[in-house]
Each structure stands twice: as structure tokens, then as C-alpha cells.
Design a protein around this motif. Structure first.
Motif, PDB file in Angstrom:
ATOM      1  N   TRP A   1       2.922  16.893  -4.341  1.00 31.84           N
ATOM      2  CA  TRP A   1       2.823  15.665  -3.558  1.00 31.84           C
ATOM      3  C   TRP A   1       2.838  14.398  -4.414  1.00 31.84           C
ATOM      4  CZ3 TRP A   1      -1.504  13.425  -5.446  1.00 31.84           C
ATOM      5  CH2 TRP A   1      -2.533  14.266  -5.909  1.00 31.84           C
ATOM      6  N   SER A   2       2.782  14.531  -5.721  1.00 27.04           N
ATOM      7  CA  SER A   2       2.745  13.376  -6.601  1.00 27.04           C
ATOM      8  C   SER A   2       4.085  13.209  -7.299  1.00 27.04           C
ATOM      9  CB  SER A   2       1.630  13.553  -7.646  1.00 27.04           C
ATOM     10  OG  SER A   2       1.584  12.462  -8.534  1.00 27.04           O
TER      11      SER A   2
ATOM     12  N   VAL B   1       0.865  -1.183   0.000  1.00 26.73           N
ATOM     13  CA  VAL B   1       0.000   0.000   0.000  1.00 26.73           C
ATOM     14  C   VAL B   1       0.898   1.228   0.000  1.00 26.73           C
ATOM     15  CG1 VAL B   1      -1.757   1.304   1.236  1.00 26.73           C
ATOM     16  CG2 VAL B   1      -1.829  -1.198   1.243  1.00 26.73           C
ATOM     17  N   ARG B   2       0.776   2.035  -1.055  1.00 23.50           N
ATOM     18  CA  ARG B   2       1.596   3.241  -1.162  1.00 23.50           C
ATOM     19  C   ARG B   2       0.849   4.471  -0.658  1.00 23.50           C
ATOM     20  NH1 ARG B   2       4.801   4.000  -6.499  1.00 23.50           N
ATOM     21  NH2 ARG B   2       6.251   4.957  -5.015  1.00 23.50           N
ATOM     22  N   TRP B   3      -0.454   4.505  -0.845  1.00 17.05           N
ATOM     23  CA  TRP B   3      -1.288   5.548  -0.253  1.00 17.05           C
ATOM     24  C   TRP B   3      -2.742   5.112  -0.309  1.00 17.05           C
ATOM     25  CZ3 TRP B   3       1.438   6.621  -4.852  1.00 17.05           C
ATOM     26  CH2 TRP B   3       0.663   6.732  -6.012  1.00 17.05           C
ATOM     27  N   ASP B   4      -3.577   5.793   0.476  1.00 18.76           N
ATOM     28  CA  ASP B   4      -5.017   5.536   0.476  1.00 18.76           C
ATOM     29  C   ASP B   4      -5.730   6.701  -0.209  1.00 18.76           C
ATOM     30  OD1 ASP B   4      -4.924   3.122   1.938  1.00 18.76           O
ATOM     31  OD2 ASP B   4      -4.796   4.238   3.816  1.00 18.76           O
ATOM     32  N   SER B   5      -6.914   6.431  -0.717  1.00 17.17           N
ATOM     33  CA  SER B   5      -7.738   7.499  -1.272  1.00 17.17           C
ATOM     34  C   SER B   5      -9.182   7.273  -0.868  1.00 17.17           C
ATOM     35  CB  SER B   5      -7.601   7.581  -2.796  1.00 17.17           C
ATOM     36  OG  SER B   5      -8.009   6.381  -3.415  1.00 17.17           O
ATOM     37  N   TRP B   6      -9.957   8.350  -0.923  1.00 18.44           N
ATOM     38  CA  TRP B   6     -11.344   8.277  -0.477  1.00 18.44           C
ATOM     39  C   TRP B   6     -12.250   9.000  -1.463  1.00 18.44           C
ATOM     40  CZ3 TRP B   6      -7.292  10.187   2.452  1.00 18.44           C
ATOM     41  CH2 TRP B   6      -6.823   9.336   3.462  1.00 18.44           C
TER      42      TRP B   6
ATOM     43  N   ARG C   1      -1.953  11.619   0.297  1.00 20.48           N
ATOM     44  CA  ARG C   1      -0.775  12.432   0.007  1.00 20.48           C
ATOM     45  C   ARG C   1      -1.089  13.923   0.029  1.00 20.48           C
ATOM     46  NH1 ARG C   1       0.635  10.110  -5.729  1.00 20.48           N
ATOM     47  NH2 ARG C   1      -1.641  10.310  -5.812  1.00 20.48           N
ATOM     48  N   THR C   2      -2.355  14.291  -0.154  1.00 18.93           N
ATOM     49  CA  THR C   2      -2.707  15.701  -0.303  1.00 18.93           C
ATOM     50  C   THR C   2      -2.944  16.425   1.010  1.00 18.93           C
ATOM     51  OG1 THR C   2      -5.106  15.376  -0.397  1.00 18.93           O
ATOM     52  CG2 THR C   2      -3.875  15.046  -2.448  1.00 18.93           C
ATOM     53  N   GLY C   3      -3.370  15.696   2.031  1.00 20.27           N
ATOM     54  CA  GLY C   3      -3.723  16.326   3.296  1.00 20.27           C
ATOM     55  C   GLY C   3      -5.020  17.101   3.240  1.00 20.27           C
ATOM     56  N   ALA C   4      -5.845  16.848   2.196  1.00 16.70           N
ATOM     57  CA  ALA C   4      -7.066  17.644   1.998  1.00 16.70           C
ATOM     58  C   ALA C   4      -8.315  17.000   2.582  1.00 16.70           C
ATOM     59  CB  ALA C   4      -7.281  17.893   0.505  1.00 16.70           C
ATOM     60  N   LEU C   5      -8.213  15.789   3.109  1.00 19.85           N
ATOM     61  CA  LEU C   5      -9.406  15.115   3.611  1.00 19.85           C
ATOM     62  C   LEU C   5     -10.132  15.951   4.654  1.00 19.85           C
ATOM     63  CD1 LEU C   5     -11.211  12.598   3.730  1.00 19.85           C
ATOM     64  CD2 LEU C   5      -9.628  11.647   5.431  1.00 19.85           C
ATOM     65  N   GLY C   6      -9.392  16.553   5.579  1.00 22.60           N
ATOM     66  CA  GLY C   6     -10.003  17.354   6.631  1.00 22.60           C
ATOM     67  C   GLY C   6     -10.781  18.540   6.091  1.00 22.60           C
ATOM     68  N   LEU C   7     -10.286  19.157   5.011  1.00 23.74           N
ATOM     69  CA  LEU C   7     -10.983  20.291   4.409  1.00 23.74           C
ATOM     70  C   LEU C   7     -12.370  19.875   3.943  1.00 23.74           C
ATOM     71  CD1 LEU C   7     -11.286  23.081   2.954  1.00 23.74           C
ATOM     72  CD2 LEU C   7     -10.127  22.030   0.998  1.00 23.74           C
TER      73      LEU C   7
END
Length: 308
Positions: A185-186, A137-142, A281-287
Motif C-alpha cells: 500500500w506504500s 492531504v494524501r492520507w490520514d493516520s491515527w 492506506r492500510t485498512g487496519a483501523l477497524g482491526l
């Protein structure tokens, strides 16, 4: 070329295979996440990128039937260490997915890639298969959706800023803002303007309102969003494929204002639901959660090193 069980053959894909690929992906998505997200326009615009060699970067698996051959699986190596693959649920458990994964690793290595990976729904058959094959697993996405009739809280723009539909002379600025932001980030090559234009401006059904921008007092594009309408079970969904703000313009509420505009515009064009995706990788989930969006799907990007 590829080691398949008896009764199956393989060949590179051709443009007329696009609808068959969509059918296989739709069957897999419906089983894995309960709904279909893929559209023919997605495949056609992706394959239309000038940098993409369909014959060299894809493979299809076909099963012979009484009425002819039917596509039951496919894989592609898209570039920048990214690939995609799927097998129709009716043909899983026969080694086809393993064979496609081996082809992807080999093709990526031949192209000089260091890694090859792809997104899979967390806990799905594809997730389990790739884990068993050594993909990490390199990163998760939602995938996040705006529930019911909820709206993103409006955010006033700073004095002198404006949000509106992008104009043709601003399209290249949109690409620049998006690429600059995503490359923070990519770890990949910079996407060319021609490739971006093929998937955005050249996407079947593109309309000018699909591309939204925030302009500063000088008239420069400082934030952009690409929103499309996609069919869902109960109507149309407004989906933001990309959202980016120029680094020196962050912290001013531009992203929230643009998000509210994009979703409101999509609803004005018939959307009954609004959604987007982001990754770890973006840190944008919280936004997105802060403005009322909720996670509806979790995906994992699994990858494997292909170089010796």
C-alpha cells in the motif's frame, strides 16, 4: 540556500545536533498534541541509516542569542518523497516554516523525487501552513491507545504456529515480511535491510524482546512486530512501530495474537500504556478498534508535487 528573516542563519545539521532537534520537536508536539512522542533514539537511529546523507538531506535554522546560537527549526528530506520539519513555537509566524517548506521542495526536486510531504497533526499550525502553501492531504493516520488496564483479547494460533521473541538468524525474515506487507500500500522504494537494521536493531536501547514473531509449522517467520518502550508523563509506553503479516497467512488471527503478545511483553517490561499508529492506506483501523483500542490523535500526511 534559504530565505530567512533577519537574525536567523541556516546550515546543514551534524550528528551533535540530534538533541537540539529533539528539543524543538518536543516543544512543537507538546503544544500541538499535548504530549511528547519524539525520543533521541528515534533521531539517532534514523540518521544512522546508511542511505541517509545528513549533510545533504537536512538543514537547521539557528537564532543568535547572548550566549550563542540556538537551533529553532529544522527540516529533512528523508527519501521516498518523505520529509519532516518543525519550528519551535516561540519562533513561529516569522516565515521560517515557509522557508523550510521551500527548501524541502527544492531539495526533493534536486534528488529526483516527484513529491515531498510530511505528517502534521490535524488542525495544527503546521497543517494550516502547508494547506496555505498548496500541500494536499494524501492520507490520514491515527495514533491509537489501549485504555487503562485493558488487554487485547487473546487469539489462539493455528496448530503448529508459535509466537515468541525473534532470534538473530530470523531478523532478515522479519525485514522481508515487513517490507513485503508495507509495499502493498506504500508507493516508495524498497527499504534496504541495512537501513531497516539501523532503525530497529541499531536503535539505542534495542533488546531482543523488542522484535516479536509468529512462526509457522516450518519455522518460517510469517508475522512480525517491533515494539519499543518510550517515556511518557506517568511512566513508560509500549509502542508498536510496525506490525505485518505475510499475505498468504492472513485471516488466521496471527495479527491479533501478535498484538496481544507484543503489548503483554511491553507491560512485563514496565509499560503502563500501549499504543501504535496506522493510516488510511492500510485498512487496519477497524482491526485495532475491534480489539478495544481508541484513537487519541489524528494526523494528516500533506504532500506537494515538486516536478514540473
Amino acid at each position: 540556500m534559504i530565505d530567512l528573516p533577519a537574525g536567523y542563519t541556516a546550515r546543514p545539521l551534524v550528528p551533535t545536533d540530534a538533541a537540539a532537534v529533539v528539543a524543538v520537536m518536543a516543544a512543537q508536539q507538546l503544544r500541538d498534541v499535548g504530549e511528547v512522542a519524539i525520543e533521541l533514539a528515534d533521531i539517532e537511529s534514523d540518521w544512522a541509516r546508511p542511505s541517509f546523507d545528513l549533510g545533504a538531506q537536512t538543514i537547521g535554522v539557528l537564532s543568535g542569542t547572548a550566549t550563542g546560537e540556538v537551533l529553532v527549526g529544522y527540516a529533512e528530506v528523508s527519501g521516498s518523497s518523505r520529509g519532516d520539519a518543525c519550528v519551535h513555537p516561540d519562533h513561529e509566524g516569522r516565515g521560517i516554516g515557509t522557508a523550510l517548506a521551500a527548501w524541502m521542495r527544492r531539495r526533493a526536486r534536486e534528488r529526483g523525487e516527484e513529491w515531498i510531504g510530511m505528517p502534521v497533526p490535524a488542525g495544527s499550525a503546521g497543517d494550516r501552513l502547508l494547506a496555505a502553501l498548496g500541500y494536499e492531504v494524501r492520507w490520514d493516520s491515527w495514533v491509537l491507545a489501549l485504555p487503562g488496564d485493558a488487554v487485547v483479547p487473546p487469539r489462539d494460533l493455528p496448530t503448529g504456529y508459535a509466537v515468541r521473541e525473534a532470534r538473530p538468524e530470523e531478523y532478515e525474515q522479519c525485514w522481508t515480511v515487513k517490507e513485503d506487507a508495507f509495499l502493498e500500500w506504500s508507493a516508495r522504494e524498497r527499504e534496504s535491510y541495512a537501513d531497516w537494521a539501523a532503525t530497529v536493531l541499531g536503535r539505542p536501547g534495542f533488546a531482543p524482546w523488542n522484535l516479536r514473531v509468529v512462526l509457522d509449522s516450518d519455522g518460517s517467520v510469517v508475522a512480525m512486530a517491533h515494539v519499543v518502550l518510550a517515556p511518557i508523563t506517568d511512566g513508560l509506553e509500549g509502542y508498536i512501530g510496525s506490525l505485518a503479516t505475510r499475505a498468504d497467512q492472513r485471516g488466521r488471527g496471527l495479527a491479533q495474537a501478535l498484538l496481544a503478545d507484543a503489548f503483554a511483553t511491553a507491560r512485563a517490561h514496565g509499560a503502563v500504556r500501549c499504543a501504535l499508529d496506522t493510516d488510511s492506506r492500510t485498512g487496519a483501523l477497524g482491526l485495532y478498534e475491534k480489539v478495544g483500542m481508541v484513537v487519541t490523535q489524528t494526523w494528516r500526511h500533506r504532500g506537494i508535487r515538486v516536478t514540473a
